[in-house]
Scaffold this motif. Structure first.
Motif, mmCIF file in Angstrom:
data_model
loop_
_atom_site.group_PDB
_atom_site.id
_atom_site.type_symbol
_atom_site.label_atom_id
_atom_site.label_comp_id
_atom_site.label_asym_id
_atom_site.label_seq_id
_atom_site.Cartn_x
_atom_site.Cartn_y
_atom_site.Cartn_z
ATOM 1 N N GLU A 244 0.830 -1.197 0.000
ATOM 2 C CA GLU A 244 0.000 0.000 0.000
ATOM 3 C C GLU A 244 0.869 1.253 0.000
ATOM 4 O OE1 GLU A 244 -4.090 -1.548 2.157
ATOM 5 O OE2 GLU A 244 -2.568 -0.534 3.356
ATOM 6 N N ILE A 245 1.925 1.231 0.792
ATOM 7 C CA ILE A 245 2.858 2.360 0.804
ATOM 8 C C ILE A 245 3.508 2.534 -0.568
ATOM 9 C CG2 ILE A 245 5.043 3.194 1.751
ATOM 10 C CD1 ILE A 245 4.213 1.841 4.403
ATOM 11 N N ALA A 246 3.921 1.424 -1.161
ATOM 12 C CA ALA A 246 4.553 1.479 -2.478
ATOM 13 C C ALA A 246 3.606 2.044 -3.523
ATOM 14 C CB ALA A 246 5.036 0.090 -2.888
ATOM 15 N N MET A 247 2.350 1.648 -3.460
ATOM 16 C CA MET A 247 1.391 2.162 -4.438
ATOM 17 C C MET A 247 1.181 3.659 -4.255
ATOM 18 S SD MET A 247 -0.411 1.804 -7.058
ATOM 19 C CE MET A 247 -0.541 0.041 -7.338
ATOM 20 N N ARG A 248 1.063 4.114 -3.037
ATOM 21 C CA ARG A 248 0.918 5.549 -2.819
ATOM 22 C C ARG A 248 2.133 6.309 -3.348
ATOM 23 N NH1 ARG A 248 -1.398 3.841 2.140
ATOM 24 N NH2 ARG A 248 0.585 4.162 3.241
ATOM 25 N N GLU A 249 3.323 5.753 -3.142
ATOM 26 C CA GLU A 249 4.537 6.405 -3.634
ATOM 27 C C GLU A 249 4.574 6.415 -5.164
ATOM 28 O OE1 GLU A 249 7.642 4.234 -1.745
ATOM 29 O OE2 GLU A 249 7.557 5.418 0.123
ATOM 30 N N ALA A 250 4.119 5.325 -5.781
ATOM 31 C CA ALA A 250 4.094 5.269 -7.247
ATOM 32 C C ALA A 250 3.124 6.306 -7.802
ATOM 33 C CB ALA A 250 3.701 3.865 -7.705
ATOM 34 N N ILE A 251 1.966 6.428 -7.181
ATOM 35 C CA ILE A 251 0.987 7.420 -7.629
ATOM 36 C C ILE A 251 1.544 8.830 -7.445
ATOM 37 C CG2 ILE A 251 -1.310 8.387 -7.188
ATOM 38 C CD1 ILE A 251 -2.157 5.519 -6.340
ATOM 39 N N ALA A 252 2.257 9.040 -6.331
ATOM 40 C CA ALA A 252 2.805 10.370 -6.049
ATOM 41 C C ALA A 252 3.802 10.818 -7.106
ATOM 42 C CB ALA A 252 3.459 10.374 -4.670
ATOM 43 N N LEU A 253 4.439 9.869 -7.780
ATOM 44 C CA LEU A 253 5.406 10.232 -8.817
ATOM 45 C C LEU A 253 4.772 11.058 -9.929
ATOM 46 C CD1 LEU A 253 7.397 6.888 -9.308
ATOM 47 C CD2 LEU A 253 8.143 8.947 -8.105
ATOM 48 N N VAL A 254 3.513 10.785 -10.217
ATOM 49 C CA VAL A 254 2.857 11.483 -11.323
ATOM 50 C C VAL A 254 1.816 12.477 -10.845
ATOM 51 C CG1 VAL A 254 3.283 9.677 -13.013
ATOM 52 C CG2 VAL A 254 1.246 9.550 -11.599
ATOM 53 N N SER A 255 1.663 12.641 -9.543
ATOM 54 C CA SER A 255 0.730 13.641 -9.030
ATOM 55 C C SER A 255 1.392 15.008 -9.071
ATOM 56 C CB SER A 255 0.310 13.307 -7.597
ATOM 57 O OG SER A 255 1.421 13.339 -6.728
ATOM 58 N N GLY A 256 0.586 16.036 -9.156
ATOM 59 C CA GLY A 256 1.127 17.382 -9.240
ATOM 60 C C GLY A 256 1.571 17.774 -10.634
ATOM 61 N N ARG A 257 1.330 16.897 -11.594
ATOM 62 C CA ARG A 257 1.636 17.187 -12.997
ATOM 63 C C ARG A 257 0.570 16.481 -13.834
ATOM 64 N NH1 ARG A 257 7.223 15.122 -14.451
ATOM 65 N NH2 ARG A 257 7.764 15.502 -12.278
ATOM 66 N N PRO A 258 0.431 16.852 -15.092
ATOM 67 C CA PRO A 258 -0.553 16.139 -15.923
ATOM 68 C C PRO A 258 -0.256 14.643 -15.949
ATOM 69 C CG PRO A 258 0.147 18.150 -17.012
ATOM 70 C CD PRO A 258 1.050 17.973 -15.827
ATOM 71 N N PHE A 259 -1.248 13.848 -15.557
ATOM 72 C CA PHE A 259 -1.027 12.412 -15.372
ATOM 73 C C PHE A 259 -0.656 11.713 -16.673
ATOM 74 C CE2 PHE A 259 -2.969 8.129 -15.593
ATOM 75 C CZ PHE A 259 -2.179 7.487 -14.661
ATOM 76 N N VAL A 260 -1.386 11.992 -17.733
ATOM 77 C CA VAL A 260 -1.181 11.232 -18.974
ATOM 78 C C VAL A 260 0.201 11.476 -19.577
ATOM 79 C CG1 VAL A 260 -2.001 10.844 -21.334
ATOM 80 C CG2 VAL A 260 -3.650 11.041 -19.446
ATOM 81 N N PRO A 261 0.669 12.727 -19.724
ATOM 82 C CA PRO A 261 2.031 12.912 -20.236
ATOM 83 C C PRO A 261 3.089 12.246 -19.365
ATOM 84 C CG PRO A 261 0.807 14.965 -20.386
ATOM 85 C CD PRO A 261 -0.046 14.018 -19.585
ATOM 86 N N ALA A 262 2.908 12.296 -18.031
ATOM 87 C CA ALA A 262 3.893 11.661 -17.150
ATOM 88 C C ALA A 262 3.886 10.152 -17.322
ATOM 89 C CB ALA A 262 3.603 12.031 -15.698
ATOM 90 N N LEU A 263 2.696 9.560 -17.400
ATOM 91 C CA LEU A 263 2.601 8.115 -17.591
ATOM 92 C C LEU A 263 3.225 7.701 -18.921
ATOM 93 C CD1 LEU A 263 1.194 5.510 -16.295
ATOM 94 C CD2 LEU A 263 -0.530 5.874 -18.064
#
Length: 305
Positions: A244-263
């Motif tokens: 669960e911690i790992a998933m939150r950290e993975a999501i945080a990598l692309v939060s605060g920026r446009p999700f689709v371009p980051a993905l």
């Protein structure tokens, strides 16, 4: 016939050619790779797929190309929902004619002060015009992006009115109370979640599965969430906390920026295929895909992947 979308589904990004058209060959290769990783099905032209940037004809042409490439229609869901309900009707009819049954529709957007009765009437108008018992409709709830959501009581009324044709709800609100509201209002509906951090507890509370974007770049981590909490031993409980911690950290990598371009940038770095980083305007590509990939790799290692 499959009643609703259940299990592990991925909202896929849409690869583009140098001229900005859908690169159907690259998409088919990506979809096959996801299936090899254990994913049950894919949804085209959702939020992750930049769906609102593609018209009806483009979406149906891509469906036909994937079917022609040997992708089974039962493993494809198609994102729809337009400001004009006539476009939603056209898309749904064409998809059914091509052999698809799983359609996800946003409520009509732009009019953000519309009430629940208006949202219900819009979906009803689409369903009445299509009038096809093969359809399995998933109502798509992502109000923080679309500006208009699907009220739980509207989902319940549509299910009562149209039966199994209204098969599910995709809740991408990232508000777990909203997931619970859908489950309480319409327990017959298959409620999938888009927020990867909610997958395990959603499954524990009767959720149908997930349709999510992070599965494109971290399929094994998402699968760990989908398998749910392991409670047999203290060691297994610790593993659950770690993922669960790992998933939150993975999501945080692309939060605060446009999700689709980051993905897409991460996917380009993972595959070594820079074409994946391309997006359609008004989105703009991001240039730090290699750094994002490195950070994601570290997160995955922390989860034992």
């Amino acid at each position: 016939m499959t009643d609703a979308i259940r299990g592990y589904w991925t909202a896929v990004p849409t690869p583009l050619t140098a001229l900005g058209a859908v690169d159907n060959a690259r998409l088919a290769t990506h979809v096959r790779g996801l299936f090899a990783a254990g994913i049950d099905g894919v949804v085209l032209f959702g939020t992750t797929g930049e769906g609102t940037s593609f018209n009806v004809g483009e979406r149906i042409a891509t469906v036909e190309a994937l079917l022609g490439a040997g992708i089974a229609p039962g493993r494809i869901g198609l994102g729809g929902g337009f400001a004009a309900i006539t476009d939603s009707i056209s898309l749904t009819r064409a998809a059914l004619a091509a052999g698809l049954t799983q359609i996800l529709l946003l409520p009509p957007y732009f009019y953000r002060d519309v009430d629940a009765a208006g949202i219900e009437s819009a979906f009803a108008a689409i369903l009445d015009a299509v009038a096809d018992d093969r359809l399995r409709l998933t109502l798509y709830h992502i109000p923080q992006v679309a500006g208009v959501g699907v009220p739980p009581d509207v989902a319940a009324k549509l299910r009562a009115r149209y039966g199994h044709v209204v098969a599910g709800v995709k809740d991408s609100s990232a508000d777990f109370d909203q997931f619970r509201a859908f489950r309480a209002a319409a327990p017959q509906l298959a409620v999938t979640v888009g927020n990867e951090a909610d997958i395990a507890r959603a499954m524990a509370e009767g959720g149908a599965g997930t349709i999510c974007g992070m599965a494109n770049v971290a399929p094994a981590l998402v699968k760990m969430m989908l398998d749910g909490p392991a409670k047999d031993t203290a060691k297994e409980t610790a593993k659950e906390t770690a993922k669960e911690i790992a998933m939150r950290e993975a999501i945080a990598l692309v939060s605060g920026r446009p999700f689709v371009p980051a993905l897409k940038a991460i996917l380009a770095a993972q595959t070594g295929d820079s074409a994946w980083a391309q997006v359609r305007p008004p989105l703009r590509a991001v240039a730090d895909g290699a750094a994002l990939k490195a950070r994601l790799d570290a997160v995955l290692r922390s989860a034992g992947l």
